[in-house]
Motif scaffolding. Sequence first.
Motif, PDB file in Angstrom:
ATOM      1  N   LEU A 178      -5.008  -8.551   7.639  1.00 31.66           N
ATOM      2  CA  LEU A 178      -6.112  -8.299   8.547  1.00 31.66           C
ATOM      3  C   LEU A 178      -5.208  -6.225   8.484  1.00 31.66           C
ATOM      4  CD1 LEU A 178      -8.351  -8.833   9.764  1.00 31.66           C
ATOM      5  CD2 LEU A 178      -7.271  -9.337  11.971  1.00 31.66           C
ATOM      6  N   LEU A 179      -3.429  -6.053   8.692  1.00 34.76           N
ATOM      7  CA  LEU A 179      -3.980  -4.779   9.475  1.00 34.76           C
ATOM      8  C   LEU A 179      -4.493  -3.531   8.392  1.00 34.76           C
ATOM      9  CD1 LEU A 179      -0.738  -2.944  11.739  1.00 34.76           C
ATOM     10  CD2 LEU A 179      -1.022  -2.639   9.050  1.00 34.76           C
ATOM     11  N   ALA A 180      -3.651  -4.407   7.285  1.00 36.30           N
ATOM     12  CA  ALA A 180      -4.475  -3.385   5.959  1.00 36.30           C
ATOM     13  C   ALA A 180      -6.085  -3.176   6.057  1.00 36.30           C
ATOM     14  CB  ALA A 180      -3.374  -3.735   4.211  1.00 36.30           C
ATOM     15  N   GLN A 181      -6.454  -4.174   6.075  1.00 32.87           N
ATOM     16  CA  GLN A 181      -7.897  -4.195   6.045  1.00 32.87           C
ATOM     17  C   GLN A 181      -8.760  -3.874   7.124  1.00 32.87           C
ATOM     18  OE1 GLN A 181      -9.884  -8.546   5.478  1.00 32.87           O
ATOM     19  NE2 GLN A 181      -8.422  -8.628   3.620  1.00 32.87           N
ATOM     20  N   VAL A 182      -8.631  -3.514   8.073  1.00 26.83           N
ATOM     21  CA  VAL A 182      -8.602  -3.138   9.401  1.00 26.83           C
ATOM     22  C   VAL A 182      -8.816  -1.011   9.908  1.00 26.83           C
ATOM     23  CG1 VAL A 182      -9.542  -4.806  10.618  1.00 26.83           C
ATOM     24  CG2 VAL A 182      -7.230  -4.202  11.155  1.00 26.83           C
ATOM     25  N   ASP A 183      -7.495  -1.179   8.658  1.00 27.28           N
ATOM     26  CA  ASP A 183      -6.835   0.045   9.665  1.00 27.28           C
ATOM     27  C   ASP A 183      -6.525   0.844   8.361  1.00 27.28           C
ATOM     28  OD1 ASP A 183      -5.763   2.439  10.744  1.00 27.28           O
ATOM     29  OD2 ASP A 183      -3.973   1.146  11.536  1.00 27.28           O
ATOM     30  N   SER A 184      -4.945   0.577   7.987  1.00 31.19           N
ATOM     31  CA  SER A 184      -4.319   1.159   6.971  1.00 31.19           C
ATOM     32  C   SER A 184      -4.845   1.858   5.867  1.00 31.19           C
ATOM     33  CB  SER A 184      -2.703   0.777   6.754  1.00 31.19           C
ATOM     34  OG  SER A 184      -2.731  -1.239   6.167  1.00 31.19           O
ATOM     35  N   CYS A 185      -5.605   0.791   4.875  1.00 30.52           N
ATOM     36  CA  CYS A 185      -6.071   1.496   4.262  1.00 30.52           C
ATOM     37  C   CYS A 185      -7.228   2.122   3.538  1.00 30.52           C
ATOM     38  CB  CYS A 185      -7.126  -0.334   3.568  1.00 30.52           C
ATOM     39  SG  CYS A 185      -8.444  -0.326   4.373  1.00 30.52           S
ATOM     40  N   ILE A 186      -7.543   2.460   4.601  1.00 35.10           N
ATOM     41  CA  ILE A 186      -8.600   4.338   4.540  1.00 35.10           C
ATOM     42  C   ILE A 186      -7.356   5.564   5.733  1.00 35.10           C
ATOM     43  CG2 ILE A 186     -10.432   3.193   3.887  1.00 35.10           C
ATOM     44  CD1 ILE A 186     -10.924   3.873   7.524  1.00 35.10           C
ATOM     45  N   GLY A 187      -7.572   6.264   5.155  1.00 33.88           N
ATOM     46  CA  GLY A 187      -6.563   7.454   6.274  1.00 33.88           C
ATOM     47  C   GLY A 187      -5.324   8.265   4.631  1.00 33.88           C
ATOM     48  N   ALA A 188      -5.337   7.723   3.484  1.00 31.54           N
ATOM     49  CA  ALA A 188      -4.984   8.470   2.921  1.00 31.54           C
ATOM     50  C   ALA A 188      -2.976   8.889   2.591  1.00 31.54           C
ATOM     51  CB  ALA A 188      -5.802   9.667   2.608  1.00 31.54           C
ATOM     52  N   LYS A 189      -2.889   8.122   3.902  1.00 29.08           N
ATOM     53  CA  LYS A 189      -1.020   8.317   3.465  1.00 29.08           C
ATOM     54  C   LYS A 189      -0.654   7.581   2.924  1.00 29.08           C
ATOM     55  CE  LYS A 189      -1.258   9.897   8.467  1.00 29.08           C
ATOM     56  NZ  LYS A 189      -0.997  10.019  10.230  1.00 29.08           N
TER      57      LYS A 189
ATOM     58  N   GLN B   9       0.975  -1.225  -0.321  1.00 28.62           N
ATOM     59  CA  GLN B   9       0.073   0.172  -0.118  1.00 28.62           C
ATOM     60  C   GLN B   9       0.842   1.414  -0.171  1.00 28.62           C
ATOM     61  OE1 GLN B   9      -2.782   0.542   3.005  1.00 28.62           O
ATOM     62  NE2 GLN B   9      -3.164   2.649   3.374  1.00 28.62           N
ATOM     63  N   ASP B  10       1.977   1.184   1.427  1.00 22.56           N
ATOM     64  CA  ASP B  10       2.538   2.847   1.300  1.00 22.56           C
ATOM     65  C   ASP B  10       3.376   2.533  -0.411  1.00 22.56           C
ATOM     66  OD1 ASP B  10       1.865   3.339   3.217  1.00 22.56           O
ATOM     67  OD2 ASP B  10       3.381   2.831   4.598  1.00 22.56           O
TER      68      ASP B  10
END
Length: 352
Positions: A125-136, A102-103
């Motif tokens: 799971l980390l990317a699904q529940v957290d990092s995938c939104i927020g646009a960083k 993602q990054d």
Amino acid sequence: MRVDQITIKSNLKDYTVNFEDNADFIKNLAQMPNSVFVIDENIWNIYKNTHLSSIPQEKVIVQPVCEDIKNIDTVCAIYEKIMQFAPRKNMTIISFGGGIIQDITGFVASSLYRGVNWIFVPTTLLAQVDSCIGAKTSLNFKHFKNLVGTFYAPKEVYIYPEFLKSLNVQDFYSGVGEMAKLHIMAGKEKAQEFIDALPKIDALDNATLSKMTHNCLNIKKSYIETDEFDTGKRNMLNYGHCFGHAIESATNFAIPHGQAVVLGMILANKVSMDRKILSKDKLKFLEDKILYPILKVSKPVLDENKIVQAMHQDKKNVGNNMALIMLDDNFETSKILDLQENEVKKVLAQLG
Ligand SMILES: NC(=O)c1ccc[n+]([C@@H]2O[C@H](COP(=O)([O-])OP(=O)(O)OC[C@H]3O[C@@H](n4cnc5c(N)ncnc54)[C@H](O)[C@@H]3O)[C@@H](O)[C@H]2O)c1
Ligand SMILES: [Zn+2]
């Protein structure tokens, strides 16, 4: 089939998170014109003959993944490969992987032609529940973690819990750590919902994972929609991360991010208790019912001086002070800017 959708309002552009219960969406993505796929090597190897079989191999850039490749050299190597596909400004980059993919692909998409379409399919799971939104988007520079980056949102995100079946235990519980953090921050009811769901999370039950992922994204959405550029309220999402980042850096990233965050929450709660804003009962409740049951790494050997040094270097500090997000008895967070070295050393010594 799409079973649900969440829209994230963004100052950049609104985007949608689609929850899928079968792999048909991948067949649709595979037919998208003028697209290129960047896929985590492990995901490609595991799923190329099954869920990903509709994706034409000649459109795929297979990317090996580890924290050491999250840098500008990898970005340049991907630009190079994309140029071989005769790209145009209206191209779409479609990436499959965890936070590292993602990054990197978010950075590539934000910079190529000053911004091209990007679709992200988180597979951890980390990317699904957290990092995938927020646009960083973030890249490491030398030994500085996430020093370089942009704000750039994907056009669409697709959540498919089936991918989680192949995650190893530590990476799975890394995501559970972030899931726990968001549920605690949402208050006692949501924290209890997490506790009740834990047996089914442990059993990788798709419906439960989907429900908990919904909760997480809705909780995170409430922080990022009001403070997308991280100048105030969004800082609170750093609960568990002040110590967590220091633990990651002092152990040379041997511990997955979300597991370091679990240790970070345990330590932040101890400081909160010492400062008399969190009672011993609540601290014990959080440790016994949530934090220790989801801690799947053995207690790391932590050099207290390295932790203090890393906490001083945290890029979110102001001046020479150490910051910490604390938790109170109502599970509300607040930020202090005057954390002292002796407080850090005291709680590190108490880590059971
Ligand atoms: N941009 C953001 O907002 C943000 C937020 C949090 C974390 N991050 C970054 O995310 C990174 C961590 O990401 P992560 O925890 O998602 O893990 P990751 O991307 O490092 O992946 C972890 C491992 O799991 C493998 N993998 C991925 N999906 C798999 C699957 N379904 N089955 C089997 N193996 C699979 C990968 O190949 C890798 O070996 C860190 O670099 C962190 O800084 C970014
Ligand atoms: Zn995190």
